[in-house]
Design a protein around this motif. Structure first.
Motif, short mmCIF file in Angstrom:
data_model
loop_
_atom_site.label_atom_id
_atom_site.label_comp_id
_atom_site.label_asym_id
_atom_site.label_seq_id
_atom_site.Cartn_x
_atom_site.Cartn_y
_atom_site.Cartn_z
N ASP A 243 -26.58 23.01 4.98
CA ASP A 243 -25.54 22.32 5.74
C ASP A 243 -24.35 22.01 4.83
O ASP A 243 -24.31 20.95 4.22
CB ASP A 243 -26.12 21.04 6.33
CG ASP A 243 -25.17 20.31 7.26
OD1 ASP A 243 -24.13 20.88 7.63
OD2 ASP A 243 -25.47 19.16 7.60
N ASN A 244 -23.34 22.88 4.72
CA ASN A 244 -23.27 24.10 5.48
C ASN A 244 -22.77 25.24 4.60
O ASN A 244 -21.96 26.05 5.02
CB ASN A 244 -22.36 23.90 6.69
CG ASN A 244 -22.32 25.09 7.61
OD1 ASN A 244 -23.32 25.76 7.82
ND2 ASN A 244 -21.15 25.38 8.13
N ASP A 303 -23.22 26.80 11.77
CA ASP A 303 -23.54 25.57 11.04
C ASP A 303 -25.05 25.45 10.88
O ASP A 303 -25.77 25.35 11.88
CB ASP A 303 -22.98 24.36 11.81
CG ASP A 303 -23.02 23.07 11.01
OD1 ASP A 303 -23.69 23.02 9.96
OD2 ASP A 303 -22.37 22.09 11.43
N SER A 304 -25.52 25.49 9.64
CA SER A 304 -26.94 25.26 9.33
C SER A 304 -27.81 26.36 9.93
O SER A 304 -28.76 26.09 10.66
CB SER A 304 -27.39 23.88 9.82
OG SER A 304 -26.57 22.87 9.29
N SER A 346 -20.74 19.09 15.49
CA SER A 346 -20.25 20.23 14.72
C SER A 346 -18.90 20.72 15.27
O SER A 346 -18.39 20.23 16.28
CB SER A 346 -21.28 21.37 14.66
OG SER A 346 -20.89 22.29 13.63
N SER A 362 -26.76 28.29 14.96
CA SER A 362 -27.60 27.66 13.94
C SER A 362 -28.85 28.50 13.76
O SER A 362 -29.00 29.57 14.36
CB SER A 362 -27.97 26.23 14.35
OG SER A 362 -28.67 26.21 15.58
N ARG A 370 -32.98 16.59 11.28
CA ARG A 370 -32.33 17.51 10.36
C ARG A 370 -33.28 18.09 9.32
O ARG A 370 -32.86 18.92 8.52
CB ARG A 370 -31.18 16.79 9.65
CG ARG A 370 -30.14 16.24 10.59
CD ARG A 370 -29.04 15.50 9.83
NE ARG A 370 -28.14 14.81 10.72
CZ ARG A 370 -27.09 15.36 11.29
NH1 ARG A 370 -26.81 16.64 11.08
NH2 ARG A 370 -26.31 14.66 12.09
N GLY A 373 -32.00 18.50 5.79
CA GLY A 373 -30.56 18.28 5.87
C GLY A 373 -30.19 16.82 5.66
O GLY A 373 -30.95 15.91 5.96
#
Length: 440
Positions: A243-244, A303-304, A346, A362, A370, A373
């Motif tokens: 992330d990220n 993202d992620s 996000s 993702s 998360r 994360g």
């Protein structure tokens, strides 16, 4: 021609960029590390073949970490990076009050008498609640209830205090001191100190700072265009690999692959690596304010993604986006997970809330929350280059699909977006945190 697939699967451009990002140290919004990350990403997009690579700077509320602790009188109960850390945009100061463990910290838990209390809530949400209750909602509910300080306890084992910003867009520095504690520290506090007078102490600085967005383009110079995005910034206590760094490395790899397929693009593709996502989607919100919604065909925000091998495309109920994802999955005989619910987090969100078609891209993982994360365990060793390359191939094909002039996606009415958030139970939390932009 399929040569681009082999080239992408054997490329080290994305993975090398990921390594460069995580080796910078802190990429906290407004920091020197974030600026270096933006510069590296600008240069990587240019090296991939994108044109007009640049950084568009903007001012933000900065935040710099100092020490933090939880004390009982003169005795320190939690201190240090493995036990207790300040949450970004917590104010500096000390607050003392009766310690109250709220467990999960779901909305009804804050209906108790919490005036002047030091309250603790878990980073998890129970399965009995039909939505994920975000950290900042728990913080804002604590403020509304009159709490003196907020303690955010991780539900993941491993002496990993969680981070994550507090505050709102209108008041970016929060109202009460806030810290994250590890699961082990939280369990000890709940078992031994319930009802005691505890002090939460946060030392931090809140200077003015500068962030930015790294921007570059590929394809024909058309009025209509796509945005392929990620965010460069990361929390300061870890490498920010998943992330990220992963998302940013992926869009660099996609840019490299698209440069070899540029003659297949009917629409311009604009790559934007946003700054200051982790402190309230600042870079993407500013960018979205300046776009003409009728010219922006779709947003593909990554993202992620690399931690989970299966690519997840949350398409927010835009049916042509779902169909494009299905076509790519079928074409490559490769699983892609699709989701229709709204994801109001996000950098896609400032666009989607305006009715602009957009994906949240993702990596699919099990459970809520998360995982590694937002902790010190978000490190490069958790990721695999194979996943990055496979996902870059799928996303390259997806962008080519969306760049086809025959693919059109109708905007969603903003009232329809608001109604969907209410149906999905997400409006309540957004109103609490000041993130509700709708007139209803």
């Amino acid at each position: 021609m399929t040569n681009w697939i082999g080239d992408t699967f054997t490329s080290d451009a994305g993975w090398s960029h990921l390594e460069a990002l995580v080796d910078l140290g802190s990429r906290m919004a407004g920091s020197d590390g974030e600026r270096e990350g933006l510069e590296l990403t600008r240069d990587a997009l240019a090296d991939a073949g994108a044109r007009n690579a640049r950084i568009e700077a903007f001012e933000i509320q900065g935040w710099e970490r100092g020490d933090s602790a939880i004390r009982l009188g003169d005795e320190t109960l939690a201190e240090g990076m493995n036990a207790c850390i300040a949450l970004p945009r917590s104010p500096s100061g000390e607050a003392t009050g009766e310690f109250v463990d709220l467990g999960y910290g779901v909305p009804e838990d804050f209906e108790a008498d919490l005036d002047g209390a030091v309250v603790m809530a878990s980073s998890d949400t129970p399965d009995s609640v039909d939505r994920f209750v975000h950290r900042n909602e728990k913080y804002c509910r604590a403020v509304e209830a009159g709490a003196a300080a907020f303690v955010f306890a991780n539900h993941v084992e491993g002496t990993l205090p969680p981070t994550g910003s507090v505050g709102t867009a209108d008041a970016p520095v929060g109202d009460i001191p806030a810290v994250g504690v590890s699961k082990e520290t939280g369990s000890r506090l709940a078992r031994r100190y319930e009802g005691d007078e505890l002090t939460v102490a946060v030392d931090c600085e809140t200077p003015d700072a500068t962030s930015g967005n790294a921007v570059a383009e590929l394809g024909p110079d058309t009025d209509e265009y796509l945005v392929v995005s990620s965010h460069v910034d990361a929390h300061d206590l870890a490498e920010g690999a998943m992330d990220n760094g992963a998302g940013t490395a992926t869009i660099v790899e996609v840019a490299r692959a698209l440069a070899a397929r540029e003659d297949e693009l009917d629409r311009r593709v604009r790559f934007v690596a946003f700054g200051a996502e982790e402190v309230g989607l600042v870079g993407s919100s500013l960018y979205a304010e300046g776009v003409d919604p009728d010219r922006l065909a779709a947003v593909v925000n990554v993202d992620s993604n690399v931690f989970g091998r299966t690519l997840r495309l949350d398409h927010h109920g835009f049916d042509p986006l779902a169909a494009a994802g299905e076509r790519v999955s079928d074409r490559f005989d490769h699983p892609v997970s699709l989701g229709a619910d709204l994801v109001p987090h996000s950098d896609h969100w400032p666009f989607v809330e305006r009715g602009i078609p957009g994906y949240m891209v993702s990596g699919e993982t099990e459970g809520r929350g998360r995982g590694w994360g937002h902790t010190g365990a978000d490190t490069l060793d958790k990721l695999e280059s194979r996943n990055l390359r496979e996902q870059a191939i799928l996303l390259t094909e997806l962008v080519v699909e969306l760049a086809d002039e025959s693919v059109t996606t109708e905007r969603r009415d903003r009232d329809e977006i608001a109604a969907a958030l209410e149906r999905e139970g997400k409006a309540t939390g957004m109103k609490v945190t000041g993130d509700w932009p709708f007139q209803r």
